[in-house]
Motif scaffolding. Structure first.
Motif, PDB file in Angstrom:
ATOM      1  N   LYS A  83       0.790  -1.044  -0.047  1.00  0.00           N
ATOM      2  CA  LYS A  83      -0.036  -0.003  -0.129  1.00  0.00           C
ATOM      3  C   LYS A  83       1.038   1.396  -0.018  1.00  0.00           C
ATOM      4  CE  LYS A  83      -3.579  -2.534   1.219  1.00  0.00           C
ATOM      5  NZ  LYS A  83      -2.911  -4.016   1.339  1.00  0.00           N
ATOM      6  N   GLN A  84       1.899   1.269  -0.920  1.00  0.00           N
ATOM      7  CA  GLN A  84       2.602   2.180  -1.072  1.00  0.00           C
ATOM      8  C   GLN A  84       2.845   3.007  -2.438  1.00  0.00           C
ATOM      9  OE1 GLN A  84       6.545   1.047   0.314  1.00  0.00           O
ATOM     10  NE2 GLN A  84       6.218   1.258   2.462  1.00  0.00           N
ATOM     11  N   PHE A  85       3.145   4.245  -2.580  1.00  0.00           N
ATOM     12  CA  PHE A  85       3.285   4.774  -3.856  1.00  0.00           C
ATOM     13  C   PHE A  85       4.481   5.677  -4.145  1.00  0.00           C
ATOM     14  CE2 PHE A  85       1.999   9.076  -3.374  1.00  0.00           C
ATOM     15  CZ  PHE A  85       1.252   9.049  -2.367  1.00  0.00           C
ATOM     16  N   TRP A  86       4.993   5.767  -5.030  1.00  0.00           N
ATOM     17  CA  TRP A  86       6.013   6.774  -5.184  1.00  0.00           C
ATOM     18  C   TRP A  86       6.033   7.301  -6.752  1.00  0.00           C
ATOM     19  CZ3 TRP A  86       6.457   1.555  -4.593  1.00  0.00           C
ATOM     20  CH2 TRP A  86       7.163   0.664  -5.502  1.00  0.00           C
ATOM     21  N   ILE A  87       6.728   8.471  -6.868  1.00  0.00           N
ATOM     22  CA  ILE A  87       6.794   9.003  -8.267  1.00  0.00           C
ATOM     23  C   ILE A  87       8.210   9.223  -8.673  1.00  0.00           C
ATOM     24  CG2 ILE A  87       6.477  10.998  -9.708  1.00  0.00           C
ATOM     25  CD1 ILE A  87       4.205  11.400  -7.460  1.00  0.00           C
ATOM     26  N   GLU A  88       8.413   8.666 -10.091  1.00  0.00           N
ATOM     27  CA  GLU A  88      10.005   8.802 -10.511  1.00  0.00           C
ATOM     28  C   GLU A  88       9.693   9.622 -12.089  1.00  0.00           C
ATOM     29  OE1 GLU A  88      11.923   5.117 -10.936  1.00  0.00           O
ATOM     30  OE2 GLU A  88      11.327   4.521  -8.639  1.00  0.00           O
ATOM     31  N   GLU A  89      10.773  10.470 -11.980  1.00  0.00           N
ATOM     32  CA  GLU A  89      10.764  11.024 -13.444  1.00  0.00           C
ATOM     33  C   GLU A  89      11.591  10.239 -14.344  1.00  0.00           C
ATOM     34  OE1 GLU A  89       9.648  13.753 -13.910  1.00  0.00           O
ATOM     35  OE2 GLU A  89       9.049  14.446 -11.983  1.00  0.00           O
ATOM     36  N   ARG A  90      10.834   9.762 -15.210  1.00  0.00           N
ATOM     37  CA  ARG A  90      11.359   8.789 -16.468  1.00  0.00           C
ATOM     38  C   ARG A  90      11.675   9.576 -17.683  1.00  0.00           C
ATOM     39  NH1 ARG A  90      11.934   3.432 -14.733  1.00  0.00           N
ATOM     40  NH2 ARG A  90      13.531   3.651 -16.518  1.00  0.00           N
ATOM     41  N   ASP A  91      12.221  10.412 -17.564  1.00  0.00           N
ATOM     42  CA  ASP A  91      12.594  11.159 -18.921  1.00  0.00           C
ATOM     43  C   ASP A  91      13.358  10.545 -19.563  1.00  0.00           C
ATOM     44  OD1 ASP A  91      13.417  13.605 -16.643  1.00  0.00           O
ATOM     45  OD2 ASP A  91      14.968  12.106 -17.809  1.00  0.00           O
ATOM     46  N   ASP A  92      14.305   9.420 -19.132  1.00  0.00           N
ATOM     47  CA  ASP A  92      15.307   8.415 -19.907  1.00  0.00           C
ATOM     48  C   ASP A  92      14.026   7.644 -20.896  1.00  0.00           C
ATOM     49  OD1 ASP A  92      13.899   7.508 -17.751  1.00  0.00           O
ATOM     50  OD2 ASP A  92      15.272   5.731 -17.594  1.00  0.00           O
ATOM     51  N   LEU A  93      13.132   7.449 -20.369  1.00  0.00           N
ATOM     52  CA  LEU A  93      12.266   6.504 -21.299  1.00  0.00           C
ATOM     53  C   LEU A  93      11.357   7.261 -22.442  1.00  0.00           C
ATOM     54  CD1 LEU A  93      11.004   3.622 -18.910  1.00  0.00           C
ATOM     55  CD2 LEU A  93      12.865   3.598 -20.255  1.00  0.00           C
ATOM     56  N   PHE A  94      10.958   8.456 -21.785  1.00  0.00           N
ATOM     57  CA  PHE A  94      10.043   9.118 -22.610  1.00  0.00           C
ATOM     58  C   PHE A  94      10.857   9.910 -23.512  1.00  0.00           C
ATOM     59  CE2 PHE A  94       7.077   8.430 -19.239  1.00  0.00           C
ATOM     60  CZ  PHE A  94       5.762   8.245 -19.999  1.00  0.00           C
ATOM     61  N   SER A  95      11.855  10.320 -23.459  1.00  0.00           N
ATOM     62  CA  SER A  95      12.801  11.003 -24.475  1.00  0.00           C
ATOM     63  C   SER A  95      13.338   9.730 -25.566  1.00  0.00           C
ATOM     64  CB  SER A  95      13.925  11.606 -24.088  1.00  0.00           C
ATOM     65  OG  SER A  95      14.687  10.947 -23.083  1.00  0.00           O
ATOM     66  N   ILE A 101      -6.455   8.965  -7.445  1.00  0.00           N
ATOM     67  CA  ILE A 101      -5.431   9.598  -7.787  1.00  0.00           C
ATOM     68  C   ILE A 101      -5.916  10.947  -8.235  1.00  0.00           C
ATOM     69  CG2 ILE A 101      -3.455   9.749  -9.338  1.00  0.00           C
ATOM     70  CD1 ILE A 101      -3.661   6.464  -9.553  1.00  0.00           C
ATOM     71  N   ASP A 102      -5.393  11.932  -7.631  1.00  0.00           N
ATOM     72  CA  ASP A 102      -5.379  13.446  -8.438  1.00  0.00           C
ATOM     73  C   ASP A 102      -4.213  14.198  -8.326  1.00  0.00           C
ATOM     74  OD1 ASP A 102      -5.057  14.338  -5.918  1.00  0.00           O
ATOM     75  OD2 ASP A 102      -6.837  14.998  -5.235  1.00  0.00           O
ATOM     76  N   GLU A 103      -4.286  15.542  -8.745  1.00  0.00           N
ATOM     77  CA  GLU A 103      -3.140  16.128  -9.010  1.00  0.00           C
ATOM     78  C   GLU A 103      -2.070  16.018  -7.804  1.00  0.00           C
ATOM     79  OE1 GLU A 103      -6.236  17.439  -9.126  1.00  0.00           O
ATOM     80  OE2 GLU A 103      -6.658  18.362 -10.753  1.00  0.00           O
ATOM     81  N   GLU A 104      -2.567  15.911  -6.804  1.00  0.00           N
ATOM     82  CA  GLU A 104      -1.770  16.305  -5.383  1.00  0.00           C
ATOM     83  C   GLU A 104      -1.603  14.826  -4.547  1.00  0.00           C
ATOM     84  OE1 GLU A 104      -4.270  19.114  -3.541  1.00  0.00           O
ATOM     85  OE2 GLU A 104      -3.435  20.463  -4.990  1.00  0.00           O
ATOM     86  N   LYS A 105      -2.596  13.890  -4.794  1.00  0.00           N
ATOM     87  CA  LYS A 105      -2.553  12.817  -3.542  1.00  0.00           C
ATOM     88  C   LYS A 105      -2.904  11.311  -4.382  1.00  0.00           C
ATOM     89  CE  LYS A 105      -6.090  14.366  -1.518  1.00  0.00           C
ATOM     90  NZ  LYS A 105      -6.355  15.932  -2.093  1.00  0.00           N
ATOM     91  N   VAL A 106      -2.347  10.392  -3.507  1.00  0.00           N
ATOM     92  CA  VAL A 106      -2.731   9.021  -3.885  1.00  0.00           C
ATOM     93  C   VAL A 106      -3.373   8.480  -2.745  1.00  0.00           C
ATOM     94  CG1 VAL A 106      -2.165   6.838  -4.722  1.00  0.00           C
ATOM     95  CG2 VAL A 106      -0.994   8.710  -5.736  1.00  0.00           C
ATOM     96  N   ARG A 107      -4.533   7.756  -2.907  1.00  0.00           N
ATOM     97  CA  ARG A 107      -5.335   7.094  -1.630  1.00  0.00           C
ATOM     98  C   ARG A 107      -5.542   5.623  -1.918  1.00  0.00           C
ATOM     99  NH1 ARG A 107      -8.660  12.578   0.550  1.00  0.00           N
ATOM    100  NH2 ARG A 107      -6.765  13.122   1.825  1.00  0.00           N
ATOM    101  N   PHE A 108      -5.236   4.934  -1.104  1.00  0.00           N
ATOM    102  CA  PHE A 108      -5.676   3.541  -0.999  1.00  0.00           C
ATOM    103  C   PHE A 108      -6.926   3.506  -0.184  1.00  0.00           C
ATOM    104  CE2 PHE A 108      -1.090   3.390  -1.938  1.00  0.00           C
ATOM    105  CZ  PHE A 108      -1.233   2.162  -3.020  1.00  0.00           C
TER     106      PHE A 108
END
Lengths: 607, 133
Positions: free
Chosen positions: A19-31, A125-132
Motif C-alpha cells: 500500500k505504497q506509492f512513489w513517483i519517478e521522473e522517467r524522462d530517460d524512457l519518454f525521450s 489519484i488526483d493532481e496532489e494525492k494518491v489514496r488507497f
C-alpha cells in the motif's frame, strides 16, 4: 531535452502489497521511446519477470499515455501492458473514455501497478494525492454499472476523471474479463479484469484538472486546426453516423461476417442487427472520448416491461459496436435485436470481454449440438438464436456453478481440450478472434499480432482491398512484410497515443508536425525506424517469455470456411508465422541472449 | 454586442473540444484555464451539462466581489480585472450555476468573456454566439 517531455515523464508507481506509492521522473524512457506503447513495454520489462504468474502479485500492469494525449484531437487512448492470463504472455490493450486525459492532467505519463492487496481496495489519484481505499462495500456488486454510479457520487472532479473498474467477472478471475472505463468503454481484451481481480484492485479513479504551458502556442494552433479539420472530415464520417456497426452489412455482403461459430461468412439475420437498423430503431445517444470530434460511441435504449406488473417499465442503455454485434449476434445466430442488446447488457454488467464470451458460447453451442456436452454441463439448452438461455449462460460463466462453466471461464482453448471439439474452437494462441473472416492476411495477423486484435495491423482492411481491386493474394512472405510494416507504424501511433480510427488523419507528415510543434526534434524517417524498433522490442519480450509461435494451433474451422479470398491454406499462415519468428529471433540475436532481452536491452539510442 | 449561448446541450457528445479551445487561448493545454466546463448529467447516458457564464444582466458574482474586480460587461456578464482580484473566491460561491471556474495555479477565477473562440471547435452545434441588444 525539450520541456514538453518534462511534463510527461512523471511515472507513478503503486505497490498494492505494501500500500505504497512513489513517483519517478522517467524522462530517460519518454525521450527515447516517446510514450504509450513504446514506454509501457520498457516499464513492463523492468518490473516483471519472465516466469511471473499472470494472476500472481509478480505480474505488473502498466498504463501509459503519450506526447499528444489531451493535446491534439483524437489523441484519446491509454495503452495498458500486462501479462495475459489467457495465454501467459505479455500483451497490450487500449481504452478511450476520459482515461487518457485524466492521467495526463493529473500530471502523469505512466502508472505502474505492482504486487497484490490482501483485501479489496480501490485507488484514488488526483493532481496532489494518491489514496488507497477499502473496496469492501463494492466487491461482489452484481453490476459494474452500479460500481460506477457509487464512485461517481462519492468522488469529486466530474467531467475530468476516469473511473476504471472491474465487474464480478474480474473478481472471479474469468480469464477474459475486462476493465471498464466510463461505463461504456473498455480495456476489453486479454483479461486485464482478471489481473485486477487477482490483485484485489476493484477500481482506479483518476482525476486530472491541470494544464501545461505550450512551448510554441502559435505553431501549435496551426497544426491543431489542421488535425481538427482532418479528424472531423469524411474519413471518420461513417464512425460518427452509424459507429463501428456500419461494418455489419458490408462484411455480410462480402461473405466475411463470422456466423454461428465461423461456420459461414454470411448471416441471414444481418440486416436486423445492422448499424442502420440499430440507428433507426434503438440509438438513443452518441458519445465521444475526450478530445474526439467523431463520437463513435453509440448507445441503444431498450425498454422492458416487468413480467409481474403491467405498465411497469425500465429503460436501460447498451453500448453497441461491431465486435459485440458479431460475437454475441451473428456468431450465436441471434437476429432478434432486443435479445442481442439484452445479451450485450449482461456481458457489460458482468465485466466480460464480449468477443471472447461470444466465441466461448458459440463453441459450447456447437459442442452441445454434437453431444460432446449435455444439459448436465450447460444447465440450459444452448441453441443458436436462443438469447434468453445465453443470458443465463453468461452469468454461469461468471459464477461457475459447475466444472463445465469453471472451464469455460478459462477460455475456449481449455474448454475444447477438456471436452473435445478442438477443430471448431476458435482461438489463436489461446485468444478468441475478433469479427472478421476476410481472408488469409487477417487470420495470419491474428497469429502474430501483439494485441491479438484486428487493430494490430488492420489486416481485415488489406484483405478487403485485395477483394475490391481483384489483386491476387500476395505470397506469405510478402503478406508477412505487409502486416509487420503496418503493425510497426502503428507502434508510433500507439506511442502518441492516438485512436486508430484517426490513423488516416495522423499521416507520417502530420505526426512529425505535431511533435515539432511541441518541441521534439524528430523527422518522418526516424519515426518509421523507431516504430520498427518498438515492434521488435515488444515481440522480443514476448518470445523471451517462452512464446513458441511455431507450435501454435491454427483453428481448422478458419481454414475450412471459405473467405472472400477463398479457403486459407494452413501452410500459408505457417509461413507468415515463420517469417515473423525469423525476424524477431534475428533481433534477439543482435541485442543479446533472450535473458538479457527480457531484463535489459541496451538498444541503439533514439533521439 | 455578442453573448455566448448553449443552443442545445442534448447535441453535446462530451468531446471537451470547447474546453481545450478555451484553455488554448492562454497558450496552455488542458483544462485548468477553461471558462467552460462539460460534465455528464448524472451518467453519460443522460447526456451532458454544459456549464458556462450565461451573461447575467445583474451578475451575483460581481455583487459578491469585495474589491470591485468584476466590472459589468456590456451585453451581460463580467470582465475580470486580475490586478484588483485578491483571489478570495467569493465569486465562485456566488454563482449558482457554477460558471465561475477556478485557476488553482494563479488562484484567480476564470469567467467566460463571451469571445466565442470555442464555438468554432464545437463539431456538433451545441454552442453559439448570439447578438444581444
Amino acid at each position: 531535452m525539450n520541456s514538453w517531455i518534462k511534463t510527461l515523464s512523471r511515472t507513478l508507481y503503486l505497490d498494492l502489497s505494501r500500500k505504497q506509492f512513489w513517483i519517478e521522473e522517467r524522462d530517460d524512457l519518454f525521450s527515447k521511446w516517446l510514450g504509450g506503447t513504446g514506454v509501457a513495454i520498457q516499464l513492463y520489462r523492468e518490473e516483471s519477470s519472465r516466469r511471473a504468474d499472470p494472476l500472481g502479485p509478480e505480474n505488473v500492469v502498466v498504463f501509459a499515455i503519450g506526447p499528444l494525449t489531451g493535446v491534439f484531437p483524437m489523441a484519446s487512448k491509454v495503452v495498458s501492458v500486462f501479462k495475459s492470463p489467457l495465454n501467459g504472455y505479455v500483451t497490450e490493450s487500449h481504452a478511450g473514455g476520459r482515461a487518457a486525459t485524466a492521467i495526463r492532467y493529473a500530471g502523469y505519463g505512466a502508472i505502474v501497478i505492482k504486487g497484490s492487496s490482501d483485501m479489496p481496495v480501490y485507488i484514488v489519484i488526483d493532481e496532489e494525492k494518491v489514496r488507497f481505499r477499502d473496496a469492501g462495500a463494492l466487491w461482489g456488486m452484481r453490476s459494474s454499472e452500479t460500481v460506477g454510479k457509487v464512485l461517481r457520487e462519492a468522488m469529486p472532479g466530474a467531467g475530468y476523471r476516469t473511473i476504471m473498474r472491474i465487474g464480478r467477472a474480474g473478481e472471479k478471475l474469468v480469464r477474459f474479463s475486462n476493465l471498464t472505463v466510463e461505463t461504456y468503454r473498455h480495456f476489453g481484451r486479454m483479461g486485464l479484469g482478471a489481473v485486477f481481480g487477482s490483485k484485489k484492485l476493484k477500481a482506479l479513479v483518476i482525476i486530472g484538472r491541470k494544464g501545461f504551458k505550450l512551448p510554441n502556442p502559435r505553431a501549435y494552433r496551426e497544426v491543431y486546426r489542421e488535425i481538427y479539420e482532418l479528424t472531423k472530415g469524411p474519413a471518420t464520417r461513417k464512425y460518427h453516423d452509424l459507429g463501428t456497426a456500419a461494418n455489419i452489412i458490408p462484411l455480410d455482403k462480402l461473405g466475411a461476417l463470422p456466423t454461428r461459430n465461423f461456420s459461414s461468412g454470411r448471416f441471414d439475420g444481418a440486416r436486423e442487427i445492422s448499424g442502420e437498423k440499430l440507428a433507426e430503431d434503438n440509438l438513443s445517444r452518441r458519445l465521444a472520448c475526450t478530445a474526439c470530434p467523431v463520437a463513435c460511441i453509440h448507445l441503444a435504449a431498450i425498454r422492458e416491461e416487468y413480467e409481474d406488473e403491467k405498465y411497469f417499465y425500465k429503460t436501460e442503455f447498451v453500448p453497441y459496436d461491431h465486435e459485440p454485434i458479431y460475437a454475441l449476434g451473428s456468431n450465436l445466430g441471434i437476429s432478434d435485436r432486443y435479445g442481442l442488446l439484452k445479451l450485450i447488457k449482461v456481458v457489460e454488467d458482468e465485466g466480460l470481454d464480449s468477443i471472447s464470451t461470444g466465441v466461448v458460447l458459440s463453441w459450447a453451442t456447437e459442442a452441445f449440438e454434437r453431444e460432446l456436452i449435455s444439459i448436465k454441463d450447460t444447465l440450459v439448452e444452448l441453441r443458436w438464436g436462443n438469447w434468453r438461455n445465453y443470458v443465463k449462460a453468461v452469468t454461469y460463466i461468471v459464477l461457475q456453478p459447475n466444472e463445465f462453466y469453471a472451464t469455460l471461464a478459462l477460455g475456449v482453448e481449455e474448454a475444447a481440450l477438456k471436452y473435445g471439439g478442438v477443430d471448431f474452437a476458435l482461438a489463436f494462441n489461446r485468444v478468441e478472434p475478433a469479427g472478421y473472416h476476410t481472408g488469409p492476411l487477417y487470420h495470419s495477423s491474428l497469429a502474430i499480432g501483439f494485441r491479438h486484435s484486428h487493430l494490430d495491423a488492420g489486416a481485415y482492411s488489406i484483405d478487403q482491398s485485395l477483394v475490391a481491386s481483384g489483386t491476387p493474394v500476395p505470397s506469405p512472405e510478402e503478406a508477412a512484410k505487409m502486416i509487420i510494416e503496418e503493425e510497426s507504424w502503428r507502434q508510433i501511433l500507439n506511442s502518441m497515443v492516438v485512436c486508430l480510427f484517426a490513423r488516416g488523419a495522423y499521416s507520417k507528415n502530420i505526426v512529425e508536425k505535431a511533435l515539432k510543434a511541441l518541441g521534439y526534434e524528430i523527422d518522418e524517417s526516424r519515426l518509421v525506424e523507431l516504430g520498427k524498433q518498438i515492434y521488435l522490442e515488444k515481440h522480443a519480450v514476448k518470445l523471451s517469455e517462452g512464446f513458441e509461435p511455431e507450435k501454435m494451433r491454427i483453428p481448422k474451422r478458419v481454414l475450412e470456411t471459405p473467405t472472400p479470398l477463398g479457403n486459407i491454406p494452413e501452410e500459408y499462415v505457417r509461413k507468415v508465422v515463420r517469417h515473423y519468428i525469423k525476424l524477431v529471433r534475428e533481433y534477439i540475436e543482435k541485442v543479446g541472449s533472450s535473458n538479457e532481452v527480457f531484463r535489459e536491452i541496451d538498444s541503439t539510442s533514439a533521439t | 454586442m455578442k453573448r455566448f449561448v448553449v443552443v442545445d446541450s442534448n447535441r453535446c457528445v462530451g468531446c471537451h473540444l470547447c474546453v481545450y479551445a478555451c484553455t488554448n487561448r492562454f497558450g496552455y493545454v488542458g483544462v485548468s484555464k477553461s471558462a467552460i466546463h462539460v460534465r455528464s448529467a448524472g451518467g453519460v447516458e443522460r447526456g451532458f451539462a454544459v456549464i458556462v457564464c450565461r451573461a447575467c444582466r445583474d451578475p451575483p458574482c460581481a455583487r459578491a466581489c469585495p474589491v470591485d474586480a468584476l466590472a459589468l460587461r456590456p451585453g451581460g456578464g463580467v470582465i475580470l480585472n486580475t490586478s484588483k482580484c485578491i483571489g478570495c473566491g467569493f465569486c465562485v460561491n456566488a454563482c449558482d450555476i457554477g460558471a465561475v471556474m477556478w485557476d488553482s495555479e494563479f488562484m484567480k477565477p476564470v469567467i467566460c468573456t463571451h469571445c466565442g473562440y470555442c464555438v468554432s471547435f464545437c463539431p456538433h452545434g451545441v454552442i453559439a454566439l448570439e447578438e444581444v441588444t
